[in-house]
Enzyme design. Structure first.
Site, PDB file in Angstrom:
ATOM      1  N   TYR E 135       0.910  -1.109  -0.034  1.00  0.00           N
ATOM      2  CA  TYR E 135      -0.190   0.113  -0.123  1.00  0.00           C
ATOM      3  C   TYR E 135       0.945   1.311  -0.006  1.00  0.00           C
ATOM      4  O   TYR E 135       1.998   1.249   0.644  1.00  0.00           O
ATOM      5  CB  TYR E 135      -0.814   0.002   1.227  1.00  0.00           C
ATOM      6  CG  TYR E 135      -0.340  -0.052   2.591  1.00  0.00           C
ATOM      7  CD1 TYR E 135       0.116  -1.210   3.286  1.00  0.00           C
ATOM      8  CD2 TYR E 135       0.086   1.062   3.400  1.00  0.00           C
ATOM      9  CE1 TYR E 135       0.616  -1.406   4.335  1.00  0.00           C
ATOM     10  CE2 TYR E 135       0.887   1.027   4.469  1.00  0.00           C
ATOM     11  CZ  TYR E 135       0.920  -0.167   5.072  1.00  0.00           C
ATOM     12  OH  TYR E 135       1.811  -0.629   6.245  1.00  0.00           O
ATOM     13  N   MET E 137       1.471   5.298   0.848  1.00  0.00           N
ATOM     14  CA  MET E 137       0.806   6.286   2.164  1.00  0.00           C
ATOM     15  C   MET E 137       1.597   7.528   2.174  1.00  0.00           C
ATOM     16  O   MET E 137       2.803   7.594   1.471  1.00  0.00           O
ATOM     17  CB  MET E 137       1.259   5.585   3.281  1.00  0.00           C
ATOM     18  CG  MET E 137       2.393   5.274   3.764  1.00  0.00           C
ATOM     19  SD  MET E 137       3.118   5.087   5.403  1.00  0.00           S
ATOM     20  CE  MET E 137       2.396   6.624   6.266  1.00  0.00           C
ATOM     21  N   SER E 213       0.846   6.972  12.909  1.00  0.00           N
ATOM     22  CA  SER E 213      -0.031   6.588  12.009  1.00  0.00           C
ATOM     23  C   SER E 213      -1.445   7.041  12.294  1.00  0.00           C
ATOM     24  O   SER E 213      -2.086   7.710  11.427  1.00  0.00           O
ATOM     25  CB  SER E 213      -0.366   4.855  12.002  1.00  0.00           C
ATOM     26  OG  SER E 213       0.846   4.116  11.322  1.00  0.00           O
TER      27      SER E 213
END
Lengths: 240, 240, 240, 240, 240
Positions: E135, E137, E213
């Site tokens: 993924y 980010m 995060s």
């Protein structure tokens, strides 16, 4: 009434072009190749645009978004459209694009004439900088991070700080910022040429900490590739 | 029950049209050409709509989003749909569109009759302004930047300031704002005609600093091109 | 284990339908026509659904999003699916859709029986209101504008104010709100029928100033067109 | 170096499967039918997956997003992929999907063994609940509504309240929540089976007022349909 | 002027490559198979890239987004593009991609040489970790959650905390973070290899509670699958 004015301005009339009163029109096209892509026709399209006086930079792109990047600069929007049509007819399918104009930013009024010319009439591509990226961007208008609510002096100060970061990459990066407010979905297009791809990454990463970017920049999609002549670009995407 | 009312309103009945009680319906179509596009049929579609009394402005567009722009204004939505169908049958594929109505904004009630008519029944395209752009927009409803929570006087004051910026571009820009709340994805459509593409850019850029835009405007996609007669537009996108 | 329960519920079993315990299932389909669209088959699909007891409203749509709108209401979701399949087989390609149920909102418990029935079992389309629009919407849950954090009395008061705006358009607009929380991407579907397209625009615009919309509404895409019988709708989109 | 480890893990090696250390892999596929869809092959694909020990729930979907829903649960991701491939080869085109794993949430550690098993090894579809919906969701991390900044006890309390709402629908709704953080675009997938479609709507609507949803939930697209055996599902979408 | 510099850099010139000054270029391609996919050609494409010195990791993907994942690492962007072209010519259609570079983060300057090398010149895929996800980010720049407005020490502290979570999964997870600021739409790409798919889920889930995060990460789409040799990957997606 029916388009009296318009009729005089048609592309076939030869009387008048449509272009910016200063600077150049800029068209970025990001195209996909297909089985039917005609290599010769695509090369001819670029040659023909250059013969007419426009600058054309071609790139081999990485990733699924597109295969071939074409960036064209010229004084007449009809002529840029003509290049787009010739590329489409050669079998290159435009998957994305950006329409902008070269400009002298309002914070750059005091620049020496040479630097003004480099912005309004850049000479591209720069020598020895084959790593390419392009992205559009806008200034934010969100809550307390509203660029357009700042006064001119604040904005100018922020832009100067921003420029300072950019100057750290002199020699490794050539940057061209073109304006697109009212013309395309973001307010500016940013075209970078670097010696190495990590020059591009490092430069954009460092700028992101600058307040003008950190608080006020929204970025669109990024396009990356390598600058080369159209024939070489097509070779790289059409045959393994 | 089954559509008794509806049955009387069908397009073939000839009895009744469907249109706004004041002003005109407006349909912006942004089309892609295909190999099968029939140039003559597309020209006939425009001619036929004009013969029926509708205004039609055609543009050659730059970039991948679409090739041919068609903006039609008329009193009957069935007739606008008929033009859309004729264009599709000519092989132009609508890639995007906007549906709106001409309107007199609530802040413009005191305008002289001539200016009211120019908004409800504009005559397009304007003479000598071949640079074209269109974008839809909404007023924001986000946290403390909620346009619809302002009272009428505040909104009117902000809109007057906004209009002042617009007036700086008189002669260089003609602007038409049409309403689409409830009809399309944004609340207004903005159509601009300029002498030069940088007039469009400069005008929209200046307005962005105005509080009505800076704090309260959300913009959709932008479309840019050159006004010309349909035959010339098709020439520019079908042959290099 | 393998679907013992499910096996009894299949469409071919004829034993049981799947539908809401009160009210009707509602399917909005927005379809594109293709060269292969079979006019007769599409008309038959609508006729057959009506013969089975479902209501079907058909619309000719404006813009690129779709050509033909079909809104069907009935007690059995299998039958609504059957209509969708018949339309697809006739060559209409569903480009968008909305799935919802008629409902009595929690704020409308005290309504007279007639108004309750009008919401749970509406009779559509209304007479003399050929201007159509549809849009889905959700209530916001953003920071201090969180509808679902308000208590019932606050929400009820806001919804009453919202209804007051709606009543100003009685006679010009018929509105049907159907519920879709858990069933489709937004929480409600709003279907409006108006005498004129500017009735739709005016009504939705006025409601936007109401606090229930201004602070708490998020809107999806809007669909606009004219109500007519399927044969007339197909005529309007298949032949110029 | 070249994939030494990987080489031992290939699907043809028969040596090892790839699956979660506890619970099951879950694959939701939402497919469109095409003219070339082979009904028998699609039925065989489901039968074959069940014969290998996987559970497969099939649904007839409403709306344009997809026609056929397939939800498969099994211990080996290679076998789930094999089902996907078999469905594709039968002419069902996956238009959307969701990849997740059954899980015991961190707030459910004290559950009795039976309930733990119902979550890790559910038996699907439940009897007598043919109304189906699926949606993915994430917990919000926005400003003061940041789920991941709450401590465990706060989150546990909120989840318990959330569960209380869910229990009001016992008998009308069966809910399965599967985890997908790191595996798909949202953090959880929610699959609901209801007696009636309004049970689904009512349940999700009530939960939205719960603080865990009101302040902290972001929802993805919703899929709705009716559970039935694959042969019946295909009948409902392939023939009118 | 026309591309003098560029002409020296073309792929056919053999004189110069375009690559990062340190570390490797990384290309993630996520491809769909088609009926015309040539299994042998796809296997040859991978073999040929490895023969030239690039690392290539291939994965069988779950879900509709793509069927075959290819992650390639090498010093020359032209060679990565050549692999992309060879895969396309074999009939694999790139549906998504990510372009990044291996990097040593600014917080990792004091790492021992071995760990530095593992980041700049990783050896992939790791042994015994067939569960794969990827993924992209970015770090957030929203209101008070603006990563780029934090000073270096704050960011370093947050990243160390983040790393601590990661270390809990040592042996179960191998993580590679590559940088893409200026090159692709997010700022980093995260590639994870796990023993089991729930290792991937558990690791990403735990990290989400970490402040780096929870407050500061925005995630793009997630891709999941199983690592295997290209021939096995193709078997799993081309035949049931």
């Amino acid at each position: 009434m029916e388009g009296v004015g318009a009729a005089r301005l048609g592309p076939s009339s030869g009387e008048r072009s449509v272009g910016p009163s200063v600077g150049l029109g800029v068209l970025h096209l990001f195209c996909r190749v297909a089985e039917s892509t005609d290599r010769e026709a695509a090369v001819r399209a670029v040659k023909s645009a250059r013969a007419a006086g426009d600058q054309v930079v071609t790139t081999s792109l990485l990733g699924h978004k597109a295969d071939v990047g074409v960036m064209a600069l010229g004084p007449d929007m009809w002529r840029l459209r003509s290049l787009q049509t010739a590329l489409r007819l050669s079998g290159l399918e435009p998957a994305a694009s950006y329409v902008s104009l070269t400009e002298l930013s309002e914070y750059a009024e005091e620049l020496p004439e040479e630097m003004r010319q480099a912005r309004l009439h850049p000479q591209l591509p720069p020598d020895g900088k084959p790593a390419f990226c392009f992205y559009p961007m806008s200034k934010r208008r969100v809550g307390s991070d509203n660029w357009y609510s700042l006064d001119f002096e604040e904005r100018k100060k922020l832009m100067l700080g921003h420029g300072t970061v950019g100057r750290l990459f002199r020699g490794r990066i050539l940057q061209l910022i073109t304006g697109s407010t009212g013309l395309d979905d973001y307010e500016w297009g940013v075209t970078l040429f670097g010696v190495h791809p990590d020059d591009l990454k490092e430069c954009v990463y460092q700028m992101r900490f600058d307040e003008a970017s950190a608080r006020f920049a929204d970025f669109g999609p990024f396009w990356t590739g390598m600058v080369a002549e159209m024939a070489d670009v097509l070779d790289s995407v059409l045959s393994a």
